[in-house]
Design a protein around this motif. Structure first.
Motif, mmCIF file in Angstrom:
data_model
loop_
_atom_site.group_PDB
_atom_site.id
_atom_site.type_symbol
_atom_site.label_atom_id
_atom_site.label_comp_id
_atom_site.label_asym_id
_atom_site.label_seq_id
_atom_site.Cartn_x
_atom_site.Cartn_y
_atom_site.Cartn_z
ATOM 1 N N VAL A 12 0.892 -1.120 -0.023
ATOM 2 C CA VAL A 12 0.082 0.047 0.074
ATOM 3 C C VAL A 12 0.902 1.316 -0.111
ATOM 4 N N ARG A 14 0.546 5.005 0.297
ATOM 5 C CA ARG A 14 -0.092 6.062 0.757
ATOM 6 C C ARG A 14 0.007 7.574 0.494
ATOM 7 N N PRO A 16 0.369 9.023 -2.641
ATOM 8 C CA PRO A 16 -0.449 9.534 -3.752
ATOM 9 C C PRO A 16 -1.907 9.932 -3.070
ATOM 10 N N ASP A 17 -2.536 9.180 -2.191
ATOM 11 C CA ASP A 17 -3.644 9.692 -1.630
ATOM 12 C C ASP A 17 -3.608 10.720 -0.741
ATOM 13 N N GLN A 20 -3.188 13.861 -3.056
ATOM 14 C CA GLN A 20 -4.521 14.226 -3.426
ATOM 15 C C GLN A 20 -5.663 15.072 -2.566
ATOM 16 N N TYR A 44 5.356 11.334 -7.371
ATOM 17 C CA TYR A 44 5.105 10.538 -8.458
ATOM 18 C C TYR A 44 5.968 9.677 -9.313
ATOM 19 N N ASP A 48 6.791 5.699 -9.449
ATOM 20 C CA ASP A 48 6.813 4.860 -10.762
ATOM 21 C C ASP A 48 8.056 4.067 -10.693
ATOM 22 N N LEU A 66 -3.633 -3.678 -9.727
ATOM 23 C CA LEU A 66 -3.127 -2.256 -9.294
ATOM 24 C C LEU A 66 -4.498 -1.465 -9.314
ATOM 25 N N MET A 67 -4.529 -0.858 -8.106
ATOM 26 C CA MET A 67 -5.935 -0.075 -7.908
ATOM 27 C C MET A 67 -5.623 1.186 -7.091
ATOM 28 N N SER A 68 -6.524 1.999 -7.356
ATOM 29 C CA SER A 68 -6.428 3.529 -6.612
ATOM 30 C C SER A 68 -7.919 3.750 -6.231
ATOM 31 N N ASP A 69 -8.047 4.480 -5.135
ATOM 32 C CA ASP A 69 -9.404 5.136 -4.742
ATOM 33 C C ASP A 69 -9.660 6.345 -5.319
#
Length: 69
Positions: A12, A14, A16-17, A20, A44, A48, A66-69
């Motif tokens: 996990v 965190r 990027p979350d 945002q 970012y 990568d 690969l997922m994102s909220d």
């Protein structure tokens, strides 16, 4: 990941979350925010690179989600 034989591995990130939710509005606020913008894009880019390193370690038959909220 290299030391233990695994059937399921999860990571996990965190960063990027948090970016945002806390900083993106500040960056887009129209004021001069170039240092903030550069910092966000650097995070970012680092993520990568980390993801690329992890992908290199995966066996060919691995299912990756690969997922994102």
């Amino acid at each position: 990941m290299k030391r233990i034989d695994w059937d399921f591995f999860m990571a996990v990130f965190r960063g990027p979350d948090l970016l945002q939710h806390w900083l993106w509005k500040e960056m887009a606020s129209g004021e001069s925010r170039e240092p903030l913008r550069e910092g966000i894009f650097n995070i970012y880019e680092q993520l990568d690179r980390i993801l690329a390193q992890l992908l290199e370690l995966l066996p060919r038959e691995t299912t990756l989600i690969l997922m994102s909220d």
